[in-house]
Enzyme design. Structure first.
Site, PDB file in Angstrom:
ATOM      1  CE  LYS A   1      -1.783  -3.074  11.876  1.00  0.00           C
ATOM      2  NZ  LYS A   1      -1.054  -2.953  10.646  1.00  0.00           N
TER       3      LYS A   1
ATOM      4  CB  SER B   1      -0.904   4.791  14.067  1.00  0.00           C
ATOM      5  OG  SER B   1      -2.009   4.422  13.252  1.00  0.00           O
TER       6      SER B   1
ATOM      7  NE  ARG C   1      -5.231   2.543   6.333  1.00  0.00           N
ATOM      8  CZ  ARG C   1      -6.400   1.940   6.244  1.00  0.00           C
ATOM      9  NH1 ARG C   1      -7.459   2.630   5.831  1.00  0.00           N
ATOM     10  NH2 ARG C   1      -6.530   0.672   6.547  1.00  0.00           N
TER      11      ARG C   1
ATOM     12  CB  CYS D   1      -2.695  -4.206   0.725  1.00  0.00           C
ATOM     13  SG  CYS D   1      -2.993  -2.980   2.016  1.00  0.00           S
TER      14      CYS D   1
ATOM     15  NE  ARG E   1      -5.078  -0.466   3.843  1.00  0.00           N
ATOM     16  CZ  ARG E   1      -4.624   0.319   2.875  1.00  0.00           C
ATOM     17  NH1 ARG E   1      -5.031   0.139   1.629  1.00  0.00           N
ATOM     18  NH2 ARG E   1      -3.774   1.315   3.140  1.00  0.00           N
TER      19      ARG E   1
ATOM     20  CB  CYS F   1      -1.007  -0.015   1.139  1.00  0.00           C
ATOM     21  SG  CYS F   1      -0.278  -0.263   2.761  1.00  0.00           S
TER      22      CYS F   1
ATOM     23  CE  LYS G   1      -3.238  -4.285   8.358  1.00  0.00           C
ATOM     24  NZ  LYS G   1      -2.089  -3.912   7.528  1.00  0.00           N
TER      25      LYS G   1
ATOM     26  CD  GLU H   1      -7.522 -15.017   7.465  1.00  0.00           C
ATOM     27  OE1 GLU H   1      -6.424 -15.558   7.245  1.00  0.00           O
ATOM     28  OE2 GLU H   1      -8.178 -14.455   6.574  1.00  0.00           O
TER      29      GLU H   1
END
Ligand code: PBG
Length: 325
Positions: free
Chosen positions: A249, A275, A206, A131, A218, A123, A196, A234
């Protein structure tokens, strides 16, 4: 008169030495991975507005910061980059002269024992900010996986010890493992972003990485925040494909999944304290509304208590200093 109830849990909380003896969870500098953002040029150190205390660093300054990180005892860094050019297919992501590759090479040379984690994604490198490889508005899974293997190999060749794919394509862990092995990087491990989520908590990143998608979002590839069972699926798949460690995450709003994964799997679990989580704490602290040190140490401890072994966090430098006091 004595209180009739002899069950007194407070006995074990009465003094600091006793509390120290019975503490169940400890936070250590060894738990931390510090993310940093590298850019081209020299002597660049620009603070990221929505992430106070985090900087865009040119490679020379990234090396200096890496020395500081290593001196604090933080075992690992994760390197993100802003490339010099963006293309439709994201070719600067595997360009050996891009800031990430140059930073890895330079840091490995002076600090061979500092563990380098390479974020593998497209990305930051694509003109469209998605991505992967686009077909119309669809991110083509298998074409993307081929590109991701090139990024992984280029980073391993520059000294990355650990490859961390953050794209959420299906099958990428197996493909990256095969590509690394094929190129002789049999000892480069994979820390996969297994669960994620499509999260609003990535907002400041971002801006920092200039990686916002130019259209849509996304949700085609990152997970629905409502789905816990799917997260476990997953995680299982990534381990089957050869992931040595996995990431959940964001961190704080997904600790239920960390606890569940801990019961179910035996590989190391990392959380990414992202973030947006960092920015909220910083903003409140700057306003004098919270005690930053206590909030950060309590939050990071809760991640460990939930079952995480490793924490990728922008608070790592501060937390390492506080833990030394
Ligand atoms: C790239 C990537 C993202 C983050 C890490 N790697 C952003 C995204 O998926 O949009 C987020 C990190 C953070 O918010 O701190 N795919």
């Amino acid at each position: 008169m004595t209180y009739p109830n002899s069950l007194r849990p407070r006995r074990l909380r009465l003094t600091a030495p006793i509390r120290n003896m019975v503490r169940e969870t400890t936070l250590s500098v060894n738990d931390f991975i510090y993310p940093l953002f590298v850019v081209s040029g020299t002597n660049v150190k620009e603070e990221i507005p929505s992430m106070p205390g985090c900087y865009h660093l040119s490679v020379d300054n990234a090396v200096e910061l890496a020395r500081e990180i290593y001196a604090l005892g933080i075992p690992a860094i994760e390197i993100f980059g802003l490339p010099e050019y963006k293309t439709e297919d994201g070719a600067s992501a595997w360009d050996m002269t891009s800031p990430v590759q140059r930073a890895m090479t330079a840091i490995k040379k002076v600090l061979p024992d500092l563990v380098i984690v390479g974020d593998v994604c497209l990305c930051q490198y694509t003109t469209h900010g998605h991505c992967g490889h686009l077909q119309g508005h669809y991110v083509d899974n298998d074409a993307t996986v081929t590109l991701l293997t090139k990024i992984a190999v280029s980073q391993a060749a520059c000294g990355a010890d650990i490859i961390a794919p953050s794209d959420m394509m299906d099958g990428r862990v197996a493909a990256i493992r095969a590509a690394l092995d094929h190129e002789g990087f049999i000892n480069t491990s994979i820390l996969s972003y297994a669960a994620k989520f499509a999260s609003a908590f990535y907002g400041p990143f971002r801006d920092a990485a200039d990686s916002a998608p130019q259209f849509g979002d996304r949700r085609q590839y990152q997970m629905d925040p409502a789905n816990g069972r799917e997260a476990l699926k997953e995680i299982d798949l990534d381990i089957q494909e050869g992931a040595d460690m996995i990431i959940i995450k964001p961190a704080m709003t997904y600790l239920d999944l960390v606890a569940k994964a801990r019961q179910r799997i035996d590989v190391p679990i990392a959380v990414y304290n992202v973030s947006g989580e960092y920015a909220m704490v910083k903003a409140a602290a700057q306003n004098g509304w919270i005690d930053e040190k206590r909030i950060v140490l309590e939050s990071l401890t809760s991640m460990k208590r939930a079952g995480a072994d490793l924490i990728i966090t922008y608070h790592a430098l501060d937390a390492a200093r506080w833990l030394k006091q």
